[in-house]
Design an enzyme around this catalytic site. Structure first.
Site, mmCIF file in Angstrom:
data_model
loop_
_atom_site.group_PDB
_atom_site.id
_atom_site.type_symbol
_atom_site.label_atom_id
_atom_site.label_comp_id
_atom_site.label_asym_id
_atom_site.label_seq_id
_atom_site.Cartn_x
_atom_site.Cartn_y
_atom_site.Cartn_z
ATOM 1 N N GLU A 79 -31.497 3.558 -15.671
ATOM 2 C CA GLU A 79 -31.220 4.055 -14.314
ATOM 3 C C GLU A 79 -31.425 2.878 -13.379
ATOM 4 O OE1 GLU A 79 -30.245 7.003 -13.187
ATOM 5 O OE2 GLU A 79 -30.280 8.106 -15.068
ATOM 6 N N CYS A 127 -32.745 4.051 -4.242
ATOM 7 C CA CYS A 127 -31.696 3.462 -5.093
ATOM 8 C C CYS A 127 -30.307 3.887 -4.681
ATOM 9 C CB CYS A 127 -31.951 3.846 -6.547
ATOM 10 S SG CYS A 127 -32.057 5.628 -6.786
HETATM 11 P P1 NAD Z 1 -38.188 -3.393 -11.303
HETATM 12 O O1 NAD Z 1 -37.039 -3.517 -12.218
HETATM 13 O O2 NAD Z 1 -38.755 -4.621 -10.703
HETATM 14 O O3 NAD Z 1 -39.415 -2.642 -12.023
HETATM 15 C C1 NAD Z 1 -39.267 -1.396 -12.702
HETATM 16 C C2 NAD Z 1 -40.357 -1.271 -13.763
HETATM 17 O O4 NAD Z 1 -40.211 -2.306 -14.720
HETATM 18 C C3 NAD Z 1 -41.791 -1.366 -13.231
HETATM 19 O O5 NAD Z 1 -42.573 -0.394 -13.887
HETATM 20 C C4 NAD Z 1 -42.222 -2.767 -13.629
HETATM 21 O O6 NAD Z 1 -43.605 -2.860 -13.894
HETATM 22 C C5 NAD Z 1 -41.435 -3.018 -14.896
HETATM 23 N N1 NAD Z 1 -41.111 -4.430 -15.095
HETATM 24 C C6 NAD Z 1 -40.867 -5.367 -14.138
HETATM 25 N N2 NAD Z 1 -40.576 -6.554 -14.703
HETATM 26 C C7 NAD Z 1 -40.630 -6.370 -16.053
HETATM 27 C C8 NAD Z 1 -40.421 -7.220 -17.181
HETATM 28 N N3 NAD Z 1 -40.112 -8.496 -17.036
HETATM 29 N N4 NAD Z 1 -40.554 -6.681 -18.413
HETATM 30 C C9 NAD Z 1 -40.867 -5.379 -18.579
HETATM 31 N N5 NAD Z 1 -41.073 -4.538 -17.537
HETATM 32 C C10 NAD Z 1 -40.961 -5.026 -16.299
HETATM 33 O O7 NAD Z 1 -37.712 -2.373 -10.169
HETATM 34 P P2 NAD Z 1 -38.491 -1.917 -8.881
HETATM 35 O O8 NAD Z 1 -38.586 -3.066 -7.929
HETATM 36 O O9 NAD Z 1 -39.732 -1.183 -9.251
HETATM 37 O O10 NAD Z 1 -37.461 -0.835 -8.309
HETATM 38 C C11 NAD Z 1 -36.358 -1.191 -7.543
HETATM 39 C C12 NAD Z 1 -35.078 -1.137 -8.329
HETATM 40 O O11 NAD Z 1 -34.961 0.079 -9.037
HETATM 41 C C13 NAD Z 1 -33.853 -1.192 -7.437
HETATM 42 O O12 NAD Z 1 -32.851 -1.983 -8.024
HETATM 43 C C14 NAD Z 1 -33.402 0.253 -7.370
HETATM 44 O O13 NAD Z 1 -32.051 0.447 -7.036
HETATM 45 C C15 NAD Z 1 -33.707 0.711 -8.752
HETATM 46 N N6 NAD Z 1 -33.870 2.150 -8.807
HETATM 47 C C16 NAD Z 1 -32.975 2.897 -9.498
HETATM 48 C C17 NAD Z 1 -33.098 4.279 -9.511
HETATM 49 C C18 NAD Z 1 -32.147 5.173 -10.255
HETATM 50 O O14 NAD Z 1 -32.430 6.351 -10.370
HETATM 51 N N7 NAD Z 1 -31.041 4.669 -10.794
HETATM 52 C C19 NAD Z 1 -34.160 4.878 -8.841
HETATM 53 C C20 NAD Z 1 -35.059 4.073 -8.163
HETATM 54 C C21 NAD Z 1 -34.913 2.712 -8.155
#
Ligand code: NAD
Length: 453
Positions: free
Chosen positions: A209, A243
């Site tokens: 997602e 998002c």
């Molecule tokens: P992110 O990708 O930075 O982090 C998401 C999760 O991944 C967190 O739990 C984080 O700890 C983990 N993570 C981060 N780096 C990692 C790595 N290198 N290896 C493994 N895990 C890792 O995203 P964010 O900043 O928390 O959220 C924002 C993003 O999420 C935006 O792009 C937004 O559009 C998207 N989003 C999508 C939806 C949807 O339903 N499609 C909903 C909310 C947010």
């Protein structure tokens, strides 16, 4: 308990088959709902601390949606769990065929910070309904909500059934060293690629997602006042850290002055003075705050732009140069840049030239333009004359396409996402038709061709 022991304990628990029974799943869903109700005040406090979100906004955009999802799964659980009989072609006679919804096993849910409660618990509800064990990894950027998630889970469920792992990149990386049966990831496309690469090593199925730049179009015949109000809503709820927030706007060139005026009226109506309004959410961290400020630094800000104490006013930016960063990366904050267009084809072509978005919005009264938009724009979901609303309908599948991810959830789609549809053929023994066995003679083939044509 280390991660390996934890994953092992969940595997063993799953193999007792207890999580697969109707009574167990139903009780778990009811217990989750009871626990959420019991901890509502703590949830409001946590979201206030993490995002300065009001209790009202937390209910509307997080808790209420989780309750709705639990209600849906409870209502449809029995029917969804039923083994479904399907038709059997004549060539397989005599036999009966079925689809058996099988839980995958141990599921890993990785959640982001922007709706930290909703995006951990909504997939959890689907995973429980489908009969899995679950490990939840909340975001480290919303630590107060992560704590309350852990508290609710640990006081409600045995850890070999559902557990929470807290931490950031290091913890998630080491957690991913274990074999899960399904991974459900919500976050950025950048991290989504890392998760998918890791999952590929063990061929673990997954849902991604993700996010991206969700466009909105306002056409000449749109109800402009309402369009401005609903775009302002979609861009300011959670301070634009959504998002599916409208990321940028394509507006007919004749509408700009009136749109700016209506947008500013809507902001005044919602917040009076956003920077002084305690119900207007803040930006999650100093890093994101600085990133947002740098996005508007050299841009043509025509409304808003002021900031204070990790809060940024709803801001309108008129775009002259499409190559600057604000039109390249997902904004994820209360800034709405807009471009003007002359013909609808021009606007549609702009969207089509970019990555497939998670959501796309069209404000118009024209049936013909709605039809063109549906047929030509590939997006996770579409809303006409509003923003965000498809997320709130449990009866619609939610998810991305292309760069905004793959896999769907919510309601029926959640149950399917967390279940493997296992095909079963029950061949009968009272008759054994010789036709299919070797030697396959010309005569046999003649008969076979009569049924398999
Ligand atoms: P992110 O990708 O930075 O982090 C998401 C999760 O991944 C967190 O739990 C984080 O700890 C983990 N993570 C981060 N780096 C990692 C790595 N290198 N290896 C493994 N895990 C890792 O995203 P964010 O900043 O928390 O959220 C924002 C993003 O999420 C935006 O792009 C937004 O559009 C998207 N989003 C999508 C939806 C949807 O339903 N499609 C909903 C909310 C947010």
């Amino acid at each position: 308990m280390n991660y390996k022991t934890l994953a092992q304990a969940q595997k063993e628990y799953f193999s007792t088959n207890i999580t697969k029974t109707y009574g167990f799943r139903r009780e778990a869903l009811l217990n989750l709902k009871r626990a959420l109700k019991l901890h509502e005040e703590e949830i409001y406090r946590a979201l206030k601390l993490d995002l300065a979100k009001s209790a009202e906004e937390t209910y509307v955009t997080e808790l209420g949606l989780i309750y709705q999802e639990i209600n849906f799964q409870l209502k449809h659980l029995k029917r969804n769990m039923k083994i479904k009989r399907v038709k059997t072609p004549l060539a397989l006679f005599p036999a009966k065929s079925y689809v058996y919804q099988e839980p995958y096993g141990n599921v890993l849910i990785i959640a982001p910070w922007n709706y930290p409660l909703l995006l951990a618990f909504n997939p959890l509800v689907g995973a429980i309904a489908a009969g899995n064990t679950v490990t939840i990894k909340p975001s480290e950027l919303s630590p107060h909500t992560a704590q309350i998630i852990q508290k609710i889970i640990s006081t409600t469920f045995a850890k070999e059934y559902i557990t929470t792992v807290l931490g950031g990149v290091a913890e998630t990386t080491s957690l991913l060293q274990n074999k899960f049966d399904y991974i459900f990831f919500t976050g950025s496309p950048r991290v989504g690629k890392i998760i998918m690469e890791t999952a590929s090593k063990t061929l673990t199925p997954l849902t991604l997602e993700l996010g991206g730049k969700s466009p909105a179009i306002v056409t000449k015949d749109a109800n402009l006042k309402l369009a401005a109000k609903r775009l302002a809503y979609g861009k300011t709820i959670n301070a634009g850290q959504t998002c599916i927030a409208p990321d940028y706007l394509l507006i007919h060139q004749s509408l700009v002055p009136e749109f700016v005026s209506e947008f500013s009226k809507a902001i005044k109506l919602f917040y009076e003075d956003p920077l002084e309004n305690e119900n207007y959410p803040q930006i999650i961290s100093q890093d994101h705050y600085k990133r947002l400020l740098s996005l508007i630094k050299d841009e043509n800000v025509i409304f808003g732009g002021k900031n204070k104490a990790q809060k940024l006013e709803p801001t309108l930016v008129q775009i002259k140069d499409q190559t600057t960063l604000i039109m390249q990366e997902e904004i994820f904050g209360p800034i709405l840049p807009f471009l003007t267009y002359e013909t609808i084809s021009e606007a549609l072509n702009y969207i089509k030239a970019n990555e497939k978005p998670l959501a796309a919005y069209l404000f118009t009264e024209s049936k013909r333009i709605k039809e063109r938009f549906s047929a030509e724009i590939s997006a996770g979901g579409i809303v006409f004359n509003d923003t965000l609303m498809h997320f709130a309908n449990t009866y619609l599948p939610f998810g991305g396409v292309g760069n905004s991810g793959f896999g769907k959830y919510h309601g029926q789609a959640s149950f399917q996402t967390f279940s493997h549809a296992k095909a079963i053929v029950d061949r009968k023994t009272y008759l054994d038709i010789k036709l299919r066995y070797h030697p396959l003679t010309k005569k046999k083939l003649k008969y076979i061709k009569k049924v398999m044509k």
